[in-house]
Design a protein around this motif. Structure first.
Motif, PDB file in Angstrom:
ATOM      1  N   GLN A  91       3.534  10.076  -9.225  1.00 37.67           N
ATOM      2  CA  GLN A  91       2.845  10.378 -10.502  1.00 37.67           C
ATOM      3  C   GLN A  91       2.145  11.731 -10.436  1.00 37.67           C
ATOM      4  N   GLU A  92       1.502  11.989  -9.298  1.00 36.38           N
ATOM      5  CA  GLU A  92       0.861  13.303  -9.175  1.00 36.38           C
ATOM      6  C   GLU A  92       1.898  14.418  -9.209  1.00 36.38           C
ATOM      7  N   ALA A 136       2.346   1.691  -3.406  1.00 33.47           N
ATOM      8  CA  ALA A 136       1.338   2.227  -4.344  1.00 33.47           C
ATOM      9  C   ALA A 136       1.063   3.691  -4.065  1.00 33.47           C
ATOM     10  N   GLU A 137       0.998   4.013  -2.730  1.00 33.64           N
ATOM     11  CA  GLU A 137       0.772   5.423  -2.393  1.00 33.64           C
ATOM     12  C   GLU A 137       1.938   6.279  -2.860  1.00 33.64           C
ATOM     13  N   HIS A 148       0.830  -1.206   0.000  1.00 31.68           N
ATOM     14  CA  HIS A 148       0.000   0.000   0.000  1.00 31.68           C
ATOM     15  C   HIS A 148       0.871   1.265   0.000  1.00 31.68           C
ATOM     16  N   ARG A 174       1.676   6.741  -6.476  1.00 32.52           N
ATOM     17  CA  ARG A 174       0.627   7.718  -6.799  1.00 32.52           C
ATOM     18  C   ARG A 174       1.099   9.138  -6.562  1.00 32.52           C
TER      19      ARG A 174
END
Length: 1019
Positions: free
Chosen positions: A279-280, A272-273, A269, A276
């Motif tokens: 990517q942001e 993945a966070e 998790h 993310r």
């Protein structure tokens, strides 16, 4: 002002007239800097100050003037001079002056222009050090001439828009590549790839974009690998849990596995966070970069637009400056300004082309300046060349003076004066070498002339001392004239003594005046005794003057006469009389002589002009008459008699309208014209004989060509044939010479049949009748050999015109082609000799030409007979020489003999059919059934009824048509052997005679019916 001050020489730069001061400034040398600076600062007239500034080469003084000058044009001139000095536009200006001028300048645009266009690198670096404006630095980084200046300007740049503009718009490699290295935005790099002017910059930007794409692809691959690895771990853990559950491990292991699974899920998790968030963050960075790129692009576009506006504004200023510079009165200043303007204009136009209107304005100004500069340069060079020519003439003159062996003192002193004057005022010459050469030659002449003049001065001093004694002797001689009584002798001696006095007039001033007074007193006393004699002499001279004036008046009255010969004689008499008259009053000799001579010259000039004009007219008339002679000579051999005669008569009329020519050419040109006319009209009077001669020559030419084909070596073999032909031709008229012989009168035979019986030979007609058409013999020889039965089909058709049908068997002689006797019996031609390849064509051509000549007529009978015999003999030899060539043609004797036999049989059968019942019965018995049936059919058709009674008139008309056709076919038959031809001709004649006899017996009974026969046959 004091009175003496008015006579003092005033400095020209202080002159109250501004034009004088301006002219003086133009003459001041460039090295007089202090004087020029003083005038530039203190003169009251701006024009004078501007002219002084244009020649001032002191940067410090120019800087002061640029700062403190009140007149804008003078200030602009000072700034322009500083700019020119900085750019080293003047000869002799060095690096020190250039750097000083840069330090003195304060105008930013001028400094940027110097940094951009200076030819010396140190000068450009000094100017760059004074530039701080961002846009100016960007312009220098893009367009400066020197690489170090471009690099330094780019290093000083911090503005991103200018860096991007440098990468896009610079044509130099070093600043554009450096600018690309400082750009990281992808959009800007792609813009550089698409729009950069320098290929190296575009290439480097393309490489950077490719590296960025490679890095992004590597990052994406790493993220994908991490995700795949996490998925693989999760799968393995799930499999392990399943296996553990199947194995029912203990609770501790289960708890440990659960915690491990929880930790793994927490890490997944977190990963993945983290992905993310990254990517942001990457998206935000990309968005920020795109926004920054757009902003930079907009800024770059705005900067480019502003740069374009500034460039356009500067180009407009340069165009205006070029226009003003082209209009400056001071050409030197205009030349300096235009050099700077041209260089800056060229630099600005390298980035992008200028506006067409501005380019046109600049081009017009440049063209005007170049034209003016070229004209001024040419005028200056011309003036220098003229000055050199004048100086060379002066030098040549003084050198010639110095080289004289008999040099006089006056000439020597004048030469020295000319040398001093020339050395003191040598003008500008084309080159320094010319100047040095002139100076060298002048000084050499001065060196040569000076000792000679000094020597002559010494000689002159001694001569003056010697002239004192001579003058004393002349005074004594003049005083001795008191004893002479003859006035003439006194006057003569006085003149001699005066001449001697003039030669010895140079004496020291102290003795000269006393001696002159003594001489003059003695002269006056002697001359007073001659005055009466001079008065009488003056009276005689006055009379002579009156006589010569009268001669002048007479000559003037004759000067405008046009009676050239008589007037010329009179004027020559006046000239002879002029020579007999003595001298005239002194002072009038030249005037009266010029008056008389002018009158004589006027007449003789007019006479010569008139003679020249007449010669011109004579020459033109001669050209016209020669042209007429050429035309008449071209017509004198013409055979178009009427047209040529009319044209020559017209030329004769035109001859009369042309004026005279020169006498020496008149008779010759007239004889030429008249001779050509006489030749033509003599030929015109004999035109008929000439035509006969031409026809005779044409026939002889044909005979000669045919004899050439036959071969001269076999002429003896055909003599018998020629002899027989000549004997036959003697009794016949020449073929084609009597046009009436070819006519046929069918009414003569049909109208009176007894006439043909009374005289059997009358039925033969004219032997030449068979040759009505000379070309008929060249037609189709098969025409006579149609259907042998056709001659028997209608016996009545043989009596159309027996008189014109058959006569003497020799009638075919009228056509030479039918007159060939027997070529096989006359000549034995060897078959081994190969005939010419075109023999048949040549023979046919010669035969056709011969027939045409026969139709043309115009040859005497005797000559025609001889030529006919000659042609027949030659034709005979040709056929006999190559019989194989003519076999099967209309010229084959055997084939022609068969045609004759066929015609003879037709006529004999027709004669038998008309001979009566007794003869007819025997004949019918001898005929075949087919022939008898054809005869019966012919008779039935003639009677217009099958089985009816035969109409005799119809039979005779049919016989007439048959005989006429047989005659025509007979005339077209070619050559046949003489023996066979005679036998067949006899048979043909007998058959025709039988037909004529039968027609004569039936003529009394049916005269009226026979009269209309030819008309019906004609239908």
């Amino acid at each position: 002002m004091a009175l003496l001050d008015r006579f003092r020489t005033q400095a020209r730069h202080k002159h109250p007239d501004a034009a004088v001061r301006l002219a003086f400034v133009q003459e001041i040398p460039l090295d007089e800097r202090e004087l020029l600076a003083e005038i530039a600062r203190e003169d009251a007239d701006p024009r004078v100050r501007r002219s002084a500034v244009a020649k001032l080469m002191d940067p410090a003084a120019l800087a002061l003037i640029a700062q403190h000058e009140t007149d804008e044009q003078v200030r602009a001139q000072a700034v322009g001079m500083l700019r020119d000095l900085a750019l080293e536009a003047f000869e002799g200006a060095g690096e020190a002056e250039s750097l000083a001028a840069i330090d003195a300048l304060t105008d930013a645009k001028t400094i940027v222009g110097i940094a951009k266009n200076a030819s010396r690198e140190s000068t450009a670096q000094r100017a760059l050090a004074r530039v701080s404006d961002v846009h100016a630095l960007g312009s220098l980084a893009r367009h400066a001439e020197h690489e170090s200046v471009r690099r330094a300007a780019f290093d000083a740049l911090q503005d991103h828009a200018e860096i991007l503009g440098t990468a896009l718009n610079s044509e130099f490699k070093d600043p554009t590549v450096a600018a690309v290295e400082r750009i990281s935005d992808r959009n800007e790099l792609e813009q550089i790839v698409a729009r950069a002017k320098n290929k190296s910059a575009a290439k480097r930007a393309r490489a950077i974009v490719r590296e960025m794409d490679e890095r992004a692809a590597s990052a994406a691959e790493a993220v994908a690998a991490a995700a795949a690895e996490a998925a693989q771990v999760a799968a393995s853990e799930a499999a392990a849990a399943a296996a553990a559950k199947a194995a029912e491990p203990d609770p501790v292991e289960i708890e440990r596995a659960a915690r491990a699974e929880a930790d793994r899920q927490a890490r997944a998790h977190e990963e993945a966070e983290r992905l993310r968030v990254e990517q942001e963050a990457a998206a935000r960075r990309r968005e920020a970069q795109e926004s920054a790129a757009r902003a930079r692009l907009e800024a770059a576009q705005d900067a480019a637009r502003k740069d374009a506006e500034r460039r356009t504004a500067r180009l407009t200023e340069l165009a205006d400056e070029a226009t003003r510079a082209a209009a400056l009165d001071d050409l030197a200043a205009a030349r300096r300004q235009f050099a700077i303007i041209r260089k800056e204009w060229t630099g600005l136009c390298l980035a992008s082309p200028a506006d067409p209107e501005l380019a046109t304005r600049y081009a017009e100004a440049e063209a005007a300046f170049m034209a003016r500069d070229a004209a001024a340069h040419e005028a200056d060079q011309r003036a220098r060349r003229e000055a050199l020519t004048r100086m060379q003439q002066i030098v040549a003159r003084v050198e010639a003076t110095a080289a004289q062996l008999d040099l006089s003192l006056k000439a020597g002193e004048r030469g020295l004066k000319d040398i001093r004057t020339a050395l003191g005022s040598i003008p500008q010459l084309p080159s320094k070498r010319d100047y040095e050469e002139i100076v060298r030659r002048l000084k050499a002449a001065q060196t040569t002339l000076m000792p000679k003049v000094q020597e002559l001065r010494d000689v002159a001093d001694w001569q003056r001392w010697a002239n004192v004694g001579i003058q004393e002797q002349l005074c004594e001689k003049m005083e001795a004239l008191k004893a002479v009584d003859d006035p003439e002798e006194i006057a003569k001696q006085v003149r001699d003594l005066q001449q001697q006095w003039r030669q010895a007039a140079d004496v020291p001033r102290a003795q000269g005046e006393a001696l002159w007074n003594r001489f003059k007193a003695a002269h006056d006393e002697a001359w007073a005794r001659c005055e009466s004699h001079f008065a009488a002499q003056a009276e005689a001279r006055g009379e002579n003057l009156a006589k010569k004036v009268a001669l002048c008046e007479r000559a003037e009255s004759l000067a405008d006469s046009t009676n050239w010969i008589r007037t010329a004689d009179e004027i020559k008499n006046l000239q002879a009389e002029w020579k007999t008259i003595g001298a005239v009053t002194r002072g009038q000799e030249k005037a009266v002589w010029e008056r008389f001579r002018a009158a004589c010259d006027r007449f003789f000039t007019r006479r010569h002009a008139d003679l020249a004009e007449r010669k011109t007219v004579w020459a033109e008339n001669l050209v016209k008459k020669e042209a007429l002679c050429v035309k008449v000579e071209a017509l004198r051999d013409s055979i178009d008699w009427d047209a040529a005669a009319n044209e020559i008569k017209r030329l004769q009329v035109e001859w009369k309208t042309i004026g005279p020519v020169k006498k020496t050419r008149s008779e010759a040109i007239w004889q030429r014209f008249r001779g050509a006319c006489d030749i033509f009209f003599a030929r015109y009077a004999q035109r008929h004989d000439i035509a006969k001669g031409e026809r005779l020559a044409a026939r002889e030419a044909i005979c000669a060509e045919l004899e050439a084909l036959a071969g001269d070596s076999r002429e003896s073999a055909v003599e018998p044939a020629i002899g027989s032909q000549e004997s036959l031709a003697e009794s016949q008229p020449p073929a084609g010479d009597d046009p009436q012989s070819a006519s046929i009168n069918p009414q003569a035979a049909v109208g009176d049949p007894q006439a043909a019986v009374g005289d059997p030979q009358a039925a033969v007609g004219d032997p030449q009748a068979a040759v009505g058409d000379p070309q008929a013999a060249v037609g189709d020889p098969q025409a006579a050999v149609g259907d042998p039965q056709a001659a028997v089909g209608d016996p009545q058709a043989a009596i159309a015109n027996p008189q014109a049908a058959v006569g003497d068997p020799q009638a075919a002689v009228g056509d030479p082609q039918a007159a060939i006797a027997n070529p096989q019996s006359a000549i034995r031609s060897p078959q081994s000799e190969a005939p010419p390849p075109d023999l048949m064509a040549k023979v046919r051509s010669l035969r056709g030409r011969w027939q045409s000549e026969l139709a043309a007529r115009g040859v005497d009978r005797d000559r025609a007979i001889a030529l006919d015999a000659r042609f027949a003999a030659a034709f005979n030899r040709v056929i006999a020489r190559w019989p194989v060539v003519f076999g099967g043609t209309d010229l084959d004797p055997d084939a022609n003999r068969h045609r004759m036999e066929t015609l003879v049989r037709r006529m004999e059968e027709l004669a038998k059919s008309l001979a009566g019942p007794a003869l007819a019965g025997g004949t019918d018995a001898a005929l075949s059934p087919t022939t008898r049936l054809a005869v019966m059919l012919k008779e039935a058709l003639a009677a217009n009824t099958i089985g009816g009674k035969v109409d005799d008139d119809s039979r005779f008309r049919a016989a007439y048509d048959e005989v006429r056709q047989a005659q025509a076919s007979w005339s077209r038959i070619g050559p046949v052997a003489e023996e066979s031809r005679r036998a067949l001709a006899d048979r043909f004649q007998r058959a025709i005679r039988v037909i004529s006899d039968r027609a004569g017996q039936a003529g009394q009974a049916g005269r009226a019916g026979m009269a209309g026969g030819p008309g019906r046959a004609g239908r």
